[in-house]
Write a protein that holds these residues in place. Sequence first.
Motif, short mmCIF file in Angstrom:
data_model
loop_
_atom_site.label_atom_id
_atom_site.label_comp_id
_atom_site.label_asym_id
_atom_site.label_seq_id
_atom_site.Cartn_x
_atom_site.Cartn_y
_atom_site.Cartn_z
N MET A 47 -3.74 -2.04 -3.77
CA MET A 47 -4.73 -1.16 -4.39
C MET A 47 -4.09 0.14 -4.88
SD MET A 47 -7.38 -3.00 -4.34
CE MET A 47 -8.53 -1.81 -4.96
N GLU A 66 -5.16 -8.64 -5.57
CA GLU A 66 -4.25 -8.06 -4.59
C GLU A 66 -3.35 -9.14 -4.00
OE1 GLU A 66 -4.61 -4.79 -0.97
OE2 GLU A 66 -6.26 -6.17 -1.37
N LYS A 124 -9.66 -7.30 -4.94
CA LYS A 124 -9.50 -8.16 -3.78
C LYS A 124 -10.21 -9.49 -4.03
CE LYS A 124 -8.89 -4.71 -0.16
NZ LYS A 124 -9.35 -4.23 1.18
N ASN A 136 -3.36 0.41 -8.62
CA ASN A 136 -4.51 0.48 -9.53
C ASN A 136 -4.43 1.76 -10.36
OD1 ASN A 136 -7.22 -0.77 -10.17
ND2 ASN A 136 -7.82 1.33 -9.74
#
Length: 469
Positions: free
Chosen positions: A381, A336, A410, A384
């Motif tokens: 995120m 991230e 992360k 993703n």
Amino acid sequence: MMFCWILISLLVRFLKAQAESPIVIYAQIGGTVTIPRDLSVQAENVYVNWFRGSDAKPAISRNPQSGIQMGKDVKTQVSLSPDYDLQISPVQDSDFEVWRCEQHVLTSTYTKTYKLYHVTVPKVSAVIFGDSLSLECNLDPTSAKSSITWIPPENSGCHQIKHYGSAISIKDVSRCHSGVLTCKVKYDRKEAEARTTVFVIDLSPSPPDPIYTSLSSSYTVKIPCSLSSDIPWSVLNETGLQGGSWSFTPLSNQTQQPLFRLSVGPVVRWDVTPGQDSRFKGRELKDKDLSIDLPVSEKIRGEYSCNLTFKSKTLSRKVKVEFLQVNSSGGSRVYEGQSVNLTCTLGHSIASDLKVNWKCPLPVCPSPTLQHVISIPEVTMQHNGQWRCELLHKNGMMLTYAALSLKIEKAPVDVWLCVAISSGVVVFILLLVIAIIGIRRHKQIMMYRRRKTRYCCCKNPQPKGFYKT
């Protein structure tokens, strides 16, 4: 007056001779022929008997009470039409003789005789594309006046004209000449046909556009190649087929590589060239399909060549294959906050008649920097998931697609702790090394500056030993 009687007598004899001479019927061996009965006899209770040659018993007959009856020991394949015409199919060489039709109505008898004559067209062996072809339609000599017309095969996309005369010559044979050629004979208000099948050996045209594939859309890709018509392999072997091959030229180095070779014989098959990928599989060929199936990978980009080799020439077709993929500048696992570029690529610039459409896990996909590139300054995120690149033709048809699953992670705390500790240890070791080097250099300098003590040996006799001066 006497002269007139002589002319009348000769005319009567001529007409009688014409009436007694068999009617000419042309037929082809292996074909079908219909011999018409005298249709002037139209009674429903007519008895019809067809005799072959000098046989006393009919080959086939029609009885108003018992129907149609076949004669005994008749080897000819005969039948009667709804009008009681004689039909022979297939015509054999022994059938070319006189046939007699006797019709009985009450006490009246009506007789007509016919004779079968050959119309022949030579059997043509297969002709390779571009070669010449000559055919001739031959008739047995008779008193009948005849005309001959050649009717070409009916092939889609081909416009061909009829040829008149017994002989036909074609200089450059193409796929349009493949099929059944018909010699149509007109004589005495009747018609007969003789046919011959011409096999034109050629390969079907190559696809106009490349074949597009990807790992996401398929596990294997079919590289097409086929004969332009259904030609038995036995006919190809008789024409001088010596072999064939599939070869591959990659886009990267332009070095041709052999992939498959054609094994010719009772069993025709593609055999894998030694040293090739173990995933390549050979296969037996039973029809006109010469295509091969290859496992999909980035290595299949390039040009494929399908070849058939004969004694006189080689037929060849080329097929181009393109491989689509999505590349990530940070790989499929991204932390991230990292910046990432996603590129949809064929390994080279995408042609102007193609366009790229992106689909992503976000409600709205980021606007591409270029048509085939999406830049993400800082991944979160939300990024993703699967990123899909679709390759479209200018008409909107999808050619293929490629997908990449981004996994956003992360950065864990222990990783940063390890990084900090490691950095501290490295700095401490560097300072220690610098201090040791500085101390050693300082000691060396001091030793050079210190003066050394001098000693001498006296010449005058003195007690032995050394003394300070």
